[in-house]
Design a protein around this motif. Structure first.
Motif, PDB file in Angstrom:
ATOM      1  N   LEU A 144      57.787  81.399   0.504  1.00 49.03           N
ATOM      2  CA  LEU A 144      57.750  80.375  -0.560  1.00 49.03           C
ATOM      3  C   LEU A 144      57.313  79.035   0.002  1.00 49.03           C
ATOM      4  O   LEU A 144      56.535  78.305  -0.620  1.00 49.03           O
ATOM      5  N   MET A 145      57.821  78.725   1.217  1.00 47.52           N
ATOM      6  CA  MET A 145      57.471  77.433   1.832  1.00 47.52           C
ATOM      7  C   MET A 145      55.971  77.394   2.117  1.00 47.52           C
ATOM      8  O   MET A 145      55.320  76.357   1.936  1.00 47.52           O
ATOM      9  N   SER A 146      55.448  78.523   2.576  1.00 45.88           N
ATOM     10  CA  SER A 146      54.045  78.523   2.950  1.00 45.88           C
ATOM     11  C   SER A 146      53.139  78.396   1.714  1.00 45.88           C
ATOM     12  O   SER A 146      52.191  77.613   1.694  1.00 45.88           O
ATOM     13  N   LEU A 147      53.461  79.148   0.642  1.00 48.65           N
ATOM     14  CA  LEU A 147      52.644  79.035  -0.576  1.00 48.65           C
ATOM     15  C   LEU A 147      52.768  77.631  -1.185  1.00 48.65           C
ATOM     16  O   LEU A 147      51.766  77.006  -1.554  1.00 48.65           O
ATOM     17  N   ILE A 171      49.817  74.731  -1.852  1.00 43.07           N
ATOM     18  CA  ILE A 171      49.579  74.092  -3.173  1.00 43.07           C
ATOM     19  C   ILE A 171      49.704  72.572  -3.015  1.00 43.07           C
ATOM     20  O   ILE A 171      48.892  71.798  -3.531  1.00 43.07           O
ATOM     21  N   TYR A 172      50.723  72.170  -2.270  1.00 47.39           N
ATOM     22  CA  TYR A 172      50.961  70.729  -2.044  1.00 47.39           C
ATOM     23  C   TYR A 172      49.750  70.065  -1.387  1.00 47.39           C
ATOM     24  O   TYR A 172      49.257  69.031  -1.859  1.00 47.39           O
ATOM     25  N   GLN A 173      49.258  70.680  -0.313  1.00 43.97           N
ATOM     26  CA  GLN A 173      48.117  70.080   0.405  1.00 43.97           C
ATOM     27  C   GLN A 173      46.897  69.962  -0.507  1.00 43.97           C
ATOM     28  O   GLN A 173      46.161  68.991  -0.456  1.00 43.97           O
ATOM     29  N   ASN A 174      46.732  70.951  -1.365  1.00 48.99           N
ATOM     30  CA  ASN A 174      45.596  70.962  -2.262  1.00 48.99           C
ATOM     31  C   ASN A 174      45.714  69.891  -3.353  1.00 48.99           C
ATOM     32  O   ASN A 174      44.796  69.106  -3.577  1.00 48.99           O
ATOM     33  N   LEU A 175      46.899  69.842  -4.010  1.00 51.00           N
ATOM     34  CA  LEU A 175      47.064  68.899  -5.120  1.00 51.00           C
ATOM     35  C   LEU A 175      47.117  67.455  -4.649  1.00 51.00           C
ATOM     36  O   LEU A 175      46.758  66.529  -5.364  1.00 51.00           O
ATOM     37  N   LYS A 186      45.314  65.977  -2.733  1.00 50.83           N
ATOM     38  CA  LYS A 186      43.995  65.348  -2.701  1.00 50.83           C
ATOM     39  C   LYS A 186      43.611  64.800  -4.074  1.00 50.83           C
ATOM     40  O   LYS A 186      42.717  63.969  -4.197  1.00 50.83           O
ATOM     41  N   MET A 187      44.254  65.331  -5.125  1.00 48.96           N
ATOM     42  CA  MET A 187      43.865  64.929  -6.486  1.00 48.96           C
ATOM     43  C   MET A 187      44.875  64.015  -7.173  1.00 48.96           C
ATOM     44  O   MET A 187      44.495  63.190  -7.987  1.00 48.96           O
ATOM     45  N   PHE A 188      46.160  64.214  -6.831  1.00 47.07           N
ATOM     46  CA  PHE A 188      47.200  63.455  -7.532  1.00 47.07           C
ATOM     47  C   PHE A 188      48.198  62.914  -6.515  1.00 47.07           C
ATOM     48  O   PHE A 188      48.265  63.406  -5.395  1.00 47.07           O
ATOM     49  N   ARG A 189      49.009  61.933  -6.937  1.00 50.57           N
ATOM     50  CA  ARG A 189      50.087  61.463  -6.065  1.00 50.57           C
ATOM     51  C   ARG A 189      51.188  62.521  -6.112  1.00 50.57           C
ATOM     52  O   ARG A 189      51.904  62.651  -7.120  1.00 50.57           O
ATOM     53  N   LEU A 245      45.651  75.091 -11.587  1.00 49.33           N
ATOM     54  CA  LEU A 245      46.561  73.936 -11.568  1.00 49.33           C
ATOM     55  C   LEU A 245      45.840  72.583 -11.592  1.00 49.33           C
ATOM     56  O   LEU A 245      46.218  71.685 -12.334  1.00 49.33           O
ATOM     57  N   GLY A 246      44.815  72.436 -10.749  1.00 52.02           N
ATOM     58  CA  GLY A 246      44.104  71.159 -10.648  1.00 52.02           C
ATOM     59  C   GLY A 246      43.561  70.727 -11.995  1.00 52.02           C
ATOM     60  O   GLY A 246      43.750  69.584 -12.421  1.00 52.02           O
ATOM     61  N   LYS A 247      42.925  71.682 -12.696  1.00 44.71           N
ATOM     62  CA  LYS A 247      42.328  71.362 -13.990  1.00 44.71           C
ATOM     63  C   LYS A 247      43.406  71.081 -15.043  1.00 44.71           C
ATOM     64  O   LYS A 247      43.317  70.134 -15.814  1.00 44.71           O
ATOM     65  N   TRP A 248      44.433  71.954 -15.002  1.00 42.84           N
ATOM     66  CA  TRP A 248      45.529  71.840 -15.980  1.00 42.84           C
ATOM     67  C   TRP A 248      46.187  70.468 -15.883  1.00 42.84           C
ATOM     68  O   TRP A 248      46.375  69.772 -16.874  1.00 42.84           O
TER      69      TRP A 248
END
Ligand code: ATP
Length: 457
Positions: A376-379, A383-387, A389-392, A447-450
Motif C-alpha cells: 500500500l505504501m509503495s502504490l 500516486i503521490y509522486q505523480n500528483l 507534479k500537478m497539485f499541492r 486521477l490527474g484528469k478527474w
C-alpha cells in the motif's frame, strides 16, 4: 459570528500551522505574527491569484518590485512626513499612549470626524477625559506612523531613512522608467506586491492590524475625464476577484469615505468593508488619487514626469491615478473566517472544516495509504509522486482514516484519496470530497484528469 468564534479560529490557525505568534519562544513580540507552513502557502496562493488576475491576464498591466527603503525625499513629496500621523495622548502616570480620537469616540461617544487636534485637546480638558486606567492625560500630539532606521554605522539625522508605509510610492517614482522601457500607454496600470510598515498605536484583532504587513497595490494611470467611469470598473473588478477567491459577496460592503476623512491625496475613496467576527471593517480600498503624487514628485525631484500622448498631437500631461489597494494579511483573515465552519454530523459529532476554494487551498489533495503495509505504501507513494507534479499534494499515513479526514478538513483540503487493498487489484482508489463527504472510486490512471477538472476551474 462572535468573538468566541474568532478565538476558535486563532486557535485553529496555530494548531494547524497557519499563523503563529511572532518570536514565541522569547515570549513573543506584541502584534507580530509568523505564518506557518499552511499560512505561508495560503499567502502565496492569494498573491498568485491576484497577480494572475490583475497582471498576467490583462494587457494593460505590468508589475514592479520596488525597494522597501527609499530616498527620504520620497516621503516628503508624498506628504507622509507631514500628514501620516495619528493624534496621541499619554497617560501621565503609566506613560501608555492612546489614540485621542478613539478615546473621544469610545468614551465620550462624540464623533471626531473633521475635528482638529486642538479641538480634541479642548474637549478632553472640558469633559475631563481620563485614560482607561483612570489617570490624567497629556495634550494630544501628532505621532508619525512611519518606522525609521539609519543607513551606515552612525545614527544621525542625515542618515535617517524610513521603512515604506505603503508600496504605492515606488510605483510613482518609477512611472517614467516604466513608460520609457515598455510599450505601455495610458490607460495602463502598474502593480506591486510587497511589505509595508506602520507604527500603529492600536494594533490588534489578530492579523487584522499589524505593524508589518503586505500590500498588493495597483496604480492605474488615466486621463482625468475618465476617472468616474473607470472608478466603477475597478470597483467591480475588485468585487469579482473577492468572489473568485472564495469571499462572501454578502459580507462585502462599500463605504464611501466622507470628504472630511479623505486622505490628503484623495478626491474619492471607497473602503471595501468586510464582515469580520469583530465587526464590519476595512478589507481593501479604492482611491482616486488625482495626479497629486506625480505632480508632487515632479516638483520635489525636478524631473519631468509628464506623459506624451502618442495620438493626440503629442499632448503632454500628468496622468491621473486610480488606486485599488489590497492587504494580503486581511485577505487571508477574511478567507479564514469565511471558510471556517463547525458542522454537526449525524450522531452528534462536530467536525471543523475550512471550505476554501480548491484554487486557494494550501493543500489540494491528500493521499492516505489505508495501512502502513509495503504494497500500500509503495502504490500510494507512486500516486503521490505523480500528483505532486500537478497539485499541492500531501501524504499522510498516520492514524485512522477518519482522523486523517478531520486533519485535512481542518486545513481545507478539498480531496482526500485512500489507497486500500482493493486498489492493488482494481487499480482504483477512493476519492472523498471535503464538503459533501461523498466518496467515489476513481481509476488511478484517470486521477490527474478527474482532479484537474475539479481543482483548476
Ligand atoms: P485602516 O483605516 O484600517 O488603518 P488604511 O485606510 O490606513 O487602513 P490603506 O492606507 O488604504 O489603509 O492601506 C491599504 C490596505 O492595506 C488596507 O485596505 C488594508 O488591507 C491594508 N492595511 C493597512 N494597514 C494595515 C495594517 N496595519 N495591518 C494590516 N493590513 C493593513
Amino acid at each position: 459570528m462572535s468573538q468566541e468564534q474568532m478565538e476558535k479560529i486563532v486557535a485553529l490557525a496555530k494548531r494547524r500551522g497557519f499563523v503563529y505568534p511572532g518570536s514565541e519562544i522569547y515570549g513573543g513580540l506584541a502584534n507580530s505574527w509568523d505564518y506557518g507552513p499552511m499560512g505561508a502557502q495560503l499567502r502565496k496562493n492569494i498573491k498568485d491569484s491576484w497577480w494572475r488576475t490583475f497582471v498576467e491576464e490583462r494587457e494593460d498591466m505590468v508589475g514592479l518590485d520596488g525597494a522597501i527603503l527609499m530616498n527620504p525625499k520620497v516621503w516628503e513629496a508624498s506628504g507622509h512626513l507631514t500628514t501620516f500621523n495619528d493624534p496621541l495622548v499619554e497617560d501621565k502616570i503609566t506613560h501608555k499612549r492612546y489614540r485621542a480620537d478613539h478615546l473621544i469616540e469610545e468614551v465620550l461617544g462624540e464623533s471626531t470626524t473633521g475635528m482638529t487636534i486642538e479641538a480634541m485637546g479642548e474637549l478632553i480638558k472640558e469633559r475631563n477625559l481620563k485614560s482607561p486606567e483612570g489617570n490624567e492625560l497629556t495634550e494630544p500630539k501628532h505621532f508619525n506612523l512611519m518606522f525609521n532606521t539609519f543607513i551606515g554605522p552612525v545614527d544621525s539625522e542625515a542618515e535617517k531613512v524610513y521603512l515604506r508605509p505603503e508600496t504605492a510610492q515606488s510605483i510613482f517614482v518609477n512611472f517614467k522608467n516604466v513608460i520609457d522601457t515598455t510599450r505601455m500607454r495610458v490607460p495602463f496600470g502598474i502593480a506591486q506586491i510587497g511589505k509595508a510598515f506602520r507604527n500603529e498605536i492600536t494594533p490588534g484583532n489578530f492579523i487584522f492590524r499589524t505593524l508589518e504587513f503586505e500590500q498588493m497595490e495597483i496604480e492605474y494611470f488615466i486621463e482625468e475625464d475618465k476617472w468616474e467611469e473607470l472608478f466603477e470598473t475597478w470597483l467591480t473588478s475588485m468585487k469579482n476577484w473577492a468572489v473568485q477567491i472564495g469571499l462572501d459577496a454578502d459580507k462585502l460592503t462599500d463605504l464611501e469615505v466622507s470628504k472630511e476623512e479623505l486622505a490628503h491625496y484623495s478626491k474619492r475613496t471607497i473602503d471595501l468593508e468586510y464582515e469580520f467576527p469583530f465587526g464590519v471593517k476595512e478589507l481593501w480600498g479604492l482611491a482616486y488619487r488625482t495626479n497629486f503624487d506625480l505632480a508632487s514628485h515632479q516638483e520635489h525631484s525636478g524631473e519631468t514626469l509628464t506623459y506624451t500622448d502618442p495620438q493626440d498631437n503629442k499632448r503632454k500631461y500628468l496622468p491621473h491615478v486610480l488606486e485599488p489597494t489590497f492587504g494580503v494579511d486581511r485577505t487571508l483573515l477574511a478567507l479564514l473566517v469565511t471558510a471556517y465552519e463547525e458542522e454537526e454530523l449525524e450522531g452528534g459529532d462536530v467536525r471543523i472544516v475550512l471550505r476554501f476554494k480548491p484554487e486557494i487551498a494550501p493543500v489540494q489533495v491528500a493521499i492516505f495509504p489505508l495501512m502502513k503495509k509495503d504494497e500500500l505504501m509503495s502504490l500510494s507513494g507512486s500516486i503521490y509522486q505523480n500528483l505532486k507534479k500537478m497539485f499541492r499534494t500531501d501524504f499522510d499515513e498516520g492514524g485512522s482514516i477518519g482522523k486523517r479526514y478531520r486533519r485535512y478538513d481542518e486545513i481545507g483540503t478539498p480531496y482526500c484519496i485512500t489507497v486500500d487493498f482493493d486498489s492493488l487489484e482494481d487499480s482504483s482508489v477512493t476519492v472523498r470530497e471535503r464538503d459533501s463527504m461523498t466518496q467515489e472510486r476513481v481509476n488511478i490512471s484517470d486521477l490527474g484528469k478527474w482532479l484537474g477538472s475539479r481543482i483548476n476551474q
